[in-house]
Structures are given as C-alpha cells and as structure tokens.
Design an enzyme around this catalytic site. Structure first.
Site, PDB file in Angstrom:
ATOM      1  N   SER A 152       0.750  -1.229   0.101  1.00  0.00           N
ATOM      2  CA  SER A 152       0.099  -0.045  -0.036  1.00  0.00           C
ATOM      3  C   SER A 152       0.855   1.084  -0.179  1.00  0.00           C
ATOM      4  CB  SER A 152      -1.060  -0.030   1.307  1.00  0.00           C
ATOM      5  OG  SER A 152      -0.299   0.013   2.352  1.00  0.00           O
ATOM      6  N   ASP A 153       0.085   2.317  -0.093  1.00  0.00           N
ATOM      7  CA  ASP A 153       0.941   3.694  -0.209  1.00  0.00           C
ATOM      8  C   ASP A 153      -0.048   4.762   0.098  1.00  0.00           C
ATOM      9  OD1 ASP A 153       3.332   5.058  -0.955  1.00  0.00           O
ATOM     10  OD2 ASP A 153       2.318   6.169  -1.903  1.00  0.00           O
ATOM     11  N   THR A 154       0.369   5.580   0.750  1.00  0.00           N
ATOM     12  CA  THR A 154      -0.433   6.831   1.275  1.00  0.00           C
ATOM     13  C   THR A 154       0.059   8.260   1.111  1.00  0.00           C
ATOM     14  OG1 THR A 154      -1.397   5.708   3.378  1.00  0.00           O
ATOM     15  CG2 THR A 154      -1.609   7.971   3.191  1.00  0.00           C
ATOM     16  N   SER A 197      -3.742   3.634  -1.202  1.00  0.00           N
ATOM     17  CA  SER A 197      -4.113   2.571  -2.178  1.00  0.00           C
ATOM     18  C   SER A 197      -3.474   1.422  -1.852  1.00  0.00           C
ATOM     19  CB  SER A 197      -3.597   2.983  -3.541  1.00  0.00           C
ATOM     20  OG  SER A 197      -4.218   3.984  -4.192  1.00  0.00           O
TER      21      SER A 197
END
Length: 193
Positions: A76-78, A113
C-alpha cells in the site's frame, strides 16, 4: 469469519509501518511481514489516486518471482493531496515544518491505495478522506516535530498523535485511511476472494 475464508492463503504484509501492521492485526487474520526495498518514484504526470495506485503496485514488483500460489501479498501507499500536488514524507525538520504550515487552517485529502497480489491475480483499490486542520501555531508545529519526529508520515503528521488530537477539527471519510490503511475496504476486498 474472514480468517476461515482466507485459511487457504498465507498473507504477507509488505510494510514496515507499525500503524499498518496494527490495523491489519485488528482484522483478526494471521499474516507475516516481509519487506523489499523499492525506490518510490512515479511518473510526474500522475495525479491524486493514480500516484498511490502506481506506488502500491510498484511495491509488489520485487515479490513477483518469489510468490507462491497460496500467498497473498498486500502492499500500500499513502499521500496527502493538496493544492493539486502530493505531499509525501518529509526529508527533514524544515520540510516537515513547511508541510504542516501548508496544512494549517485548511483542508486536504489523504489518499491510500492497497494492492493485493497473488500468482493468478492483482487487484488495486483506494480510499480518500478529507481532513480539516485548525490554524496551527508555530510553537505547536515545533513541539510536534521535535517530540514526535513525523518523518515517516505522508504530510508530516499522524492523525492518531498529539497534532491530530489538538489540530484536526473535522474528517470526512475513514479515520483509519488517514492512519494509512482503509481497513473497511481491505476487509471487503478480502471477503470477495
């Protein structure tokens, strides 16, 4: 329950983030942590959730040849999205201060995501939360950076930390998404497997 449904899979969380580890643990599903280095660079023309989708997928690529059939990889990535640009993790005190000054007395979007990868499929989804800050005083920003050292956090803050408690006046959407993991969406997607 979800853990029964997923019993045929071995779940791998590719994240060093204590917050993501804590949030996935709260779903009561067994998982292991494995991380591989990846340079988080994305094409400059990407905007908004295109950036986090791209990076969540990118983080899965070093695992591609190692994944076994029964394994599910979660990456994931923010980012913080404001004034049509992405705020990532601050590199130093000055950058963190600048970011928090920019977030002061205004609203921004936090986009996360998640990418679920298996040998036979890959699925990416995202979530957006709108966060409003009060006007942050310089000494509040200084205290927060010096005490909490938010250099591993997008936008230079953690909603669950002191600055979130004293500074955030409104959120529209998932609180946990701002922490870096929209667990409600992860639960929903894993339930479909």
């Amino acid at each position: 329950m979800l853990s029964t449904k997923l019993s045929k899979y071995s779940i791998i969380l590719a994240s060093n983030s204590p917050r993501r580890q804590e949030l996935i643990k709260s779903l009561d599903i067994p998982f292991t942590i494995k991380t591989k280095e990846v340079e988080e660079i994305y094409p400059k023309e990407l905007k908004h959730s295109e950036i986090t989708d791209y990076l969540a997928i990118l983080k899965s690529t070093p695992f591609k040849n190692d994944l076994k059939e029964n394994e599910l990889l979660i990456t994931s990535d923010t980012i913080v999205w404001m004034h049509n640009k992405a705020l990532g993790k601050p590199k130093n005190y000055k950058e963190a201060f600048q970011m928090l000054k920019e977030l002061s007395n205004t609203k921004h979007k936090v986009i996360t995501s998640i990418c679920i990868t298996n040998t036979s499929f890959q699925k990416t989804f995202n979530d957006t939360t709108i966060v409003s800050f009060k006007e942050l005083l310089d000494d509040e920003i200084e205290y927060y950076i010096n005490t909490y050292k938010p250099f591993d956090k997008a936008g230079a803050y953690g909603i669950q930390e002191w600055i979130g408690k004293i500074g955030i006046i409104k959120i529209e959407g998932s609180y946990f998404n701002v922490m870096g993991f929209p667990v409600h969406k992860l639960y929903k997607e894993l339930s479909k497997l």
